[in-house]
Scaffold this active site. Sequence first.
Site, PDB file in Angstrom:
ATOM      1  N   HIS A 153      26.977  37.509  43.167  1.00 44.53           N
ATOM      2  CA  HIS A 153      27.021  38.829  43.795  1.00 44.53           C
ATOM      3  C   HIS A 153      27.581  39.884  42.836  1.00 44.53           C
ATOM      4  CE1 HIS A 153      27.310  41.707  47.087  1.00 44.53           C
ATOM      5  NE2 HIS A 153      28.563  41.946  46.734  1.00 44.53           N
ATOM      6  N   ARG A 183      44.100  49.291  35.858  1.00 45.90           N
ATOM      7  CA  ARG A 183      43.250  50.408  35.430  1.00 45.90           C
ATOM      8  C   ARG A 183      43.149  51.511  36.489  1.00 45.90           C
ATOM      9  NH1 ARG A 183      42.460  45.893  33.167  1.00 45.90           N
ATOM     10  NH2 ARG A 183      41.634  45.687  31.064  1.00 45.90           N
TER      11      ARG A 183
END
Length: 162
Positions: A95, A134
């Site tokens: 996926h 991040r």
Amino acid sequence: MATVDLSKYDADQVPSAADMKFGIVVSDWNSEVTHALLKGAYDTLVLHGAKENNIFVAHVPGSFELVYGSSKMADLKDVDAVIALGCVVRGGTPHFDYVCQGTTYGLAKLNTEYDIPFIFGLLTTDDMQQALDRAGGIHGNKGTECAVTAIKMVDFSLNLEK
């Protein structure tokens, strides 16, 4: 793996965004990460002079929907650039690969179909900690980097047209 701080940049090298309009399309999947990216992008645009009423924010369910959402943002709002923000964390199935590839291809294609820049703010990480790092963590905020890129790309377009 990124070793730079995504939030560090030379502010003197960023043009004023006072006369620019921006769309931000953000995925709500992995919202702890994506909403932090949104905050980084939004705050950076305002810091560089963008008026809050010239920043349009729209939410989509997941990262794959960023392509459609970004296209609609460009179609329905008078924006100079669209920032697409999302996060896909690798799992145990393919996926991850399909979502990342489809979203990357779709956003790249929008850059060739429209006369405005679409900024790629999709985090693709191996685990949630890398994403958090991040999105305001030890590696800064990718949303900040995307906002700076959007401002510079709008300025690039305006100067190229002169």
